[in-house]
Design a protein around this motif. Structure first.
Motif, PDB file in Angstrom:
ATOM      1  N   ILE A 265       1.700   4.563   1.574  1.00 48.88           N
ATOM      2  CA  ILE A 265       1.482   5.201   2.875  1.00 48.88           C
ATOM      3  C   ILE A 265       1.912   6.664   2.875  1.00 48.88           C
ATOM      4  CG2 ILE A 265       1.706   3.022   4.123  1.00 48.88           C
ATOM      5  CD1 ILE A 265       4.561   3.996   4.927  1.00 48.88           C
TER       6      ILE A 265
ATOM      7  N   PRO B  73      -3.720   9.153   5.877  1.00 44.75           N
ATOM      8  CA  PRO B  73      -4.329   8.090   5.064  1.00 44.75           C
ATOM      9  C   PRO B  73      -5.643   8.497   4.421  1.00 44.75           C
ATOM     10  CG  PRO B  73      -4.522   7.593   7.401  1.00 44.75           C
ATOM     11  CD  PRO B  73      -3.592   8.761   7.296  1.00 44.75           C
TER      12      PRO B  73
ATOM     13  N   ARG C 121       0.838  -1.202   0.000  1.00 42.97           N
ATOM     14  CA  ARG C 121       0.000   0.000   0.000  1.00 42.97           C
ATOM     15  C   ARG C 121       0.865   1.242   0.000  1.00 42.97           C
ATOM     16  NH1 ARG C 121      -5.224  -0.182   1.056  1.00 42.97           N
ATOM     17  NH2 ARG C 121      -5.246   1.871   2.006  1.00 42.97           N
TER      18      ARG C 121
END
Length: 300
Positions: A272, A293, A270
């Motif tokens: 970040i 996020p 992912r």
């Protein structure tokens, strides 16, 4: 209106969502707020009586005006909300293909072959310095080619006053753009900057930073980030090296953004963090590190 005509109108209204989110994002600077503004716009449409909807000749123009008014109201309270924000507040960085250009007719944003400066974080930062009326007037006229007579209905000023607002905003935008280098030079400096960072070359990294460089890190209180801007080449370089040390599992990869070449921080599949940079006269002058996020939803 027949049921068939009513269904066709309903489909036409929903097809404008992409246009409205694109408009609202440029005005508000975050995807979540843009989507909320569009949702409110549709609520107002469906609250109209059937007779009121039948009287609207150009639904797209009506939706644009209402969405702009909603955004104007949001902007009026945005400064107070940003003052209560944990750490520096930055506009949301978005992938280069996230929103269409105002004149783009391609159904799939991924089909676009040019990067759109009007969704760059650098430009959105400039827009943040404007009054709400200036920002709305600039976005509507210079980005979406809305006539000043229609803008006047949105901001509650005369067309002449709206023209002045857009001119003032355009002057600030052009001043910001004139300082920046070409996309090719920007990317060349950023690649050299990245090479120094990856090899742990502190002196080399400092050499690519403007002496008065500013780093802003937006974690929104959800993740660890600098609570205040980091100032100066040496402090910014040390902060970046420290951030890499604190995230040993993160992988930093080159990433094209509307601001030019930047970086994406990957961890466990992912993204970040996203880093965008400004380059002036061969040196990095601004580093923006987005770690919140809730402002990285389009990247994942």
């Amino acid at each position: 209106m027949t049921p068939e005509e009513r269904d066709a109108l309903h489909a036409e209204m929903l097809s404008e969502r992409r246009h409205l989110v694109s408009l609202a994002f440029r005005m508000l600077g975050t995807v979540a707020e843009a989507e909320d503004a569009v949702q409110e716009t549709y609520i107002r449409w469906y609250r109209l009586s059937e007779q009121e909807r039948d009287a609207i000749e150009v639904p797209r123009a009506w939706l644009t005006r209402v969405a702009s008014r909603v955004c104007l109201n949001v902007l009026a309270s945005a400064r107070r909300r940003h003052e209560r924000y944990v750490g520096p507040w930055l506009p949301e960085p978005v992938p280069a293909y996230a929103f269409p250009a105002a004149t783009d007719t391609a159904e799939d944003p991924l089909e676009r072959v040019t990067l759109d400066d009007t969704i760059s974080t650098a430009l959105l930062v400039v827009l943040e310095s404007m009054t709400p009326a200036e920002r709305v007037s600039f976005v509507l006229h210079d980005v979406f080619a809305v006539p000043f007579a229609e803008i006047a209905e949105v901001v509650g000023r005369t067309p002449a006053a709206c023209r002045q607002l857009a001119t003032s905003a355009r002057r600030r935008v052009q001043e910001s753009r004139s300082r920046r280098v070409s996309r090719a030079e920007h990317d060349e400096v950023v690649r050299a900057f990245a090479a120094a960072a990856r090899t742990g070359d502190l002196a080399g990294l400092v050499s690519f930073l403007d002496p008065e460089v500013v780093l802003r890190s937006d974690g929104g209180g959800f993740v660890s980030a600098a609570r205040h801007p980091v100032l100066g080449a040496d402090k910014v370089a040390r902060f970046l090296f420290g951030a890499l040390t604190k995230n040993p599992n993160a992988t930093v990869l080159d990433q094209q953004t509307p601001d030019g070449l930047g970086f994406a921080l990957w961890d466990d599949g992912r993204i970040i963090g996203v880093v965008t940079l400004d380059v002036v006269a061969g040196f990095v002058t601004d580093v923006r590190l987005m770690m919140n996020p809730y402002k990285l939803t389009l990247w994942n």
